[in-house]
Design a protein around this motif. Structure first.
Motif, short mmCIF file in Angstrom:
data_model
loop_
_atom_site.label_atom_id
_atom_site.label_comp_id
_atom_site.label_asym_id
_atom_site.label_seq_id
_atom_site.Cartn_x
_atom_site.Cartn_y
_atom_site.Cartn_z
N LEU A 1 -34.29 -11.82 -8.71
CA LEU A 1 -34.28 -12.70 -9.88
C LEU A 1 -32.89 -12.78 -10.50
O LEU A 1 -32.43 -13.87 -10.91
CB LEU A 1 -35.29 -12.21 -10.92
CG LEU A 1 -35.56 -13.13 -12.12
CD1 LEU A 1 -36.00 -14.51 -11.65
CD2 LEU A 1 -36.61 -12.52 -13.04
N SER A 2 -32.19 -11.64 -10.58
CA SER A 2 -30.84 -11.66 -11.14
C SER A 2 -29.90 -12.47 -10.25
O SER A 2 -29.01 -13.17 -10.74
CB SER A 2 -30.31 -10.23 -11.31
OG SER A 2 -30.13 -9.59 -10.06
N ILE B 1 -30.54 -16.22 -11.03
CA ILE B 1 -30.07 -16.67 -12.34
C ILE B 1 -28.54 -16.68 -12.41
O ILE B 1 -27.93 -17.63 -12.91
CB ILE B 1 -30.66 -15.78 -13.45
CG1 ILE B 1 -32.19 -15.94 -13.49
CG2 ILE B 1 -30.07 -16.14 -14.82
CD1 ILE B 1 -32.88 -15.00 -14.45
N ILE C 1 -27.01 -19.57 -10.45
CA ILE C 1 -27.10 -20.81 -11.23
C ILE C 1 -26.05 -20.80 -12.34
O ILE C 1 -25.37 -21.81 -12.58
CB ILE C 1 -28.52 -20.96 -11.83
CG1 ILE C 1 -29.55 -21.17 -10.71
CG2 ILE C 1 -28.55 -22.13 -12.81
CD1 ILE C 1 -30.98 -21.18 -11.20
N ALA C 2 -25.90 -19.66 -13.00
CA ALA C 2 -24.96 -19.57 -14.13
C ALA C 2 -23.53 -19.91 -13.71
O ALA C 2 -22.85 -20.69 -14.37
CB ALA C 2 -25.02 -18.17 -14.73
N MET D 1 -27.11 -18.40 -19.62
CA MET D 1 -27.61 -18.03 -18.30
C MET D 1 -27.00 -16.71 -17.83
O MET D 1 -27.67 -15.89 -17.18
CB MET D 1 -27.31 -19.14 -17.29
CG MET D 1 -28.10 -20.42 -17.53
SD MET D 1 -29.89 -20.18 -17.35
CE MET D 1 -30.02 -19.89 -15.58
N LEU E 1 -28.86 -14.00 -19.59
CA LEU E 1 -30.19 -13.82 -19.00
C LEU E 1 -30.10 -13.09 -17.66
O LEU E 1 -30.91 -12.20 -17.36
CB LEU E 1 -30.86 -15.18 -18.82
CG LEU E 1 -32.29 -15.17 -18.28
CD1 LEU E 1 -33.21 -14.34 -19.19
CD2 LEU E 1 -32.83 -16.59 -18.14
N GLY E 2 -29.11 -13.47 -16.85
CA GLY E 2 -28.94 -12.79 -15.56
C GLY E 2 -28.61 -11.33 -15.72
O GLY E 2 -29.14 -10.47 -15.00
#
Length: 446
Positions: A315-316, A319, A322-323, A335, A338-339
């Motif tokens: 998941l990290s 994210i 994408i960031a 983002m 969140l990551g």
């Protein structure tokens, strides 16, 4: 009061916290946690002053990365032998000596005249910090019940992230207004105060459970050559490697984020330090919550710890990929936060896995081995390699490639999950067989 039992399905773990007053345990935790914060404040304050050092001494990114990586490298190389010495000569005295050394070395950074002097001082910071994490977490794990392991390990490890937050935030502000030397000096003073206070309050005899001491004051019987449990199973070795690879990502973001914000957001040193500290704080909160989730879901299913660690890695990766594909702006910063909230969440599950897969008498050395992997594969290799890649293709492009390491970490932890139940059962049989001998020795000495 907790029952001192051996549970074969969980690896035959002994409750080493029995008989230790809970209030005293929390006091020990608070002071040990405080020293860990000092540890990482001294280590990460450097990141906040990267732009100033680069400008004053005309340094390359590779040279800056080495100043950061040399600390993690020394931690990785020395954590195992120094942890063994701490087990032999006393953990409390060892922790206090370590704190004094890294604090004096940080003061040396404040007095450095050139890059070579700074490198030597950072080398000594690494020597002082080498075994603190492993010995400190062994103390914490020993004085609290087993069912709190992932949560406490996560909270303790988060102390490093909180220290990074304070080191970068305060370091950035101090450096901007008073110069980078004051940033190092203030971190050194904080550490020296705690180093003096720690052995005054924490006593070696009070952090060992009465259940593990005979009437003559000797420790009860131990496994013959318990060190073999450190490497005897495939799952524990894979856990060491997977944890280290995942910290490659989190450690690199922590080290290079102030420079990233300075270059791509045109932030001043103090603003970049504070913004980076907020990102690091997100990872600290995430580490604790991920550890709590691990304890809750893995209470009756130990293998869920591994599944959660794998999930955190993947998941990290998603994210953060994408960031760093987004343009500079508020959405990208959200983002990244969140990551990082998830990226270091593997600390709790992997620490609990290592504790479950090794004998309690060598937990300090087991965590030293975990620290070795975390530093050599993650905190040392990550910033150094990202710095070298940055010199070739730029820091932004290096950050775009970096999250892919989490996929490799997830694959290694998947291998650990495949062997986890079998290895837990083998350790349970070994410790279960020892239980009767320990009880006989203990009652025979009464």
């Amino acid at each position: 009061m907790h029952i001192n039992n051996y549970e074969d399905h969980t690896g035959g773990v002994v409750d080493t916290s029995m008989g230790i007053p809970r209030l005293y345990a929390w006091i020990v935790f608070a002071l040990t946690f405080g020293l860990l914060i000092s540890d990482y404040m001294s280590r990460q304050v450097l990141n906040a002053v990267f732009p100033l050092l680069k400008q004053e001494w005309l340094l390359s990114d590779s040279q800056l990365g080495l100043l950061s990586g040399i600390v993690a490298l020394m931690v990785g190389l020395l954590t195992l032998p120094l942890s063994l010495l701490a087990d032999r000569f006393g953990r409390v005295e060892s922790l206090a000596l370590m704190a004094g050394l890294w604090s004096l070395a940080t003061l040396g950074c404040a007095l450095a005249d050139n890059y070579q002097h700074m490198l030597i001082a950072r080398f000594m910071v690494g020597v002082g910090e080498a075994a603190y994490g492993s010995v400190g977490i062994a103390v914490v794990v020993a004085i609290f019940p087993r069912e709190m392991r992932a949560t406490l390990a996560s909270a303790f490890m988060a102390g490093g992230v909180f220290g990074s937050f304070l080191g970068m935030a305060l370091g950035g502000v101090l450096a901007e207004h008073y110069g980078w030397r004051w940033a190092f000096g203030c971190m050194a003073i904080f550490g020296l105060v705690l180093a003096v206070l720690y052995p005054v309050v924490v006593k070696e005899r009070k952090i060992v459970s009465p259940q593990l001491i005979t009437a003559t004051g000797e420790k009860v019987a131990q496994i013959k050559n318990p060190l073999r449990t450190l490497y005897s199973s495939r799952s524990v070795v894979a856990t060491y490697i997977g944890s280290g690879l995942q910290l490659f990502v989190g450690g690199s973001v922590i080290v290079w984020m102030p420079s990233y914000l300075n270059r791509f957001y045109a932030m001043s040193t103090d603003k970049a330090g504070i913004t980076s500290a907020v990102i690091v704080l997100c990872s600290a909160v995430g580490t604790i919550l991920c550890g709590m989730l691990c304890d809750r879901l893995g209470k009756n299913r130990p293998d869920r710890k591994v599944s959660l660690a794998i999930g955190y890695c993947l998941l990290s990766c998603l994210i953060l990929s994408i960031a760093f594909a987004l343009p500079a702006g508020q959405l990208q910063l959200v983002m990244i936060c969140l990551g990082m909230f998830i990226a270091i969440g593997t600390n709790g599950p992997t620490s609990a896995m290592v504790a479950n897969l090794t004998h309690y008498s060598v937990h300090a050395t087991a965590f030293a081995t975990l620290t070795l992997a975390n530093n050599l594969l993650g905190l040392a290799l990550g910033p150094l390699l990202v710095g070298k890649v940055s010199d070739v293709i730029g820091l932004h492009a290096a950050f775009q490639l970096m999250p892919l390491i989490s996929i490799v970490a997830a694959m290694v932890l998947l291998f650990a999950k495949y062997h986890y139940h079998r290895d837990m059962a083998q350790l349970g049989k070994l410790q279960g067989a020892l239980h009767q001998l320990e009880q006989e020795q203990k009652h025979g000495s009464l």
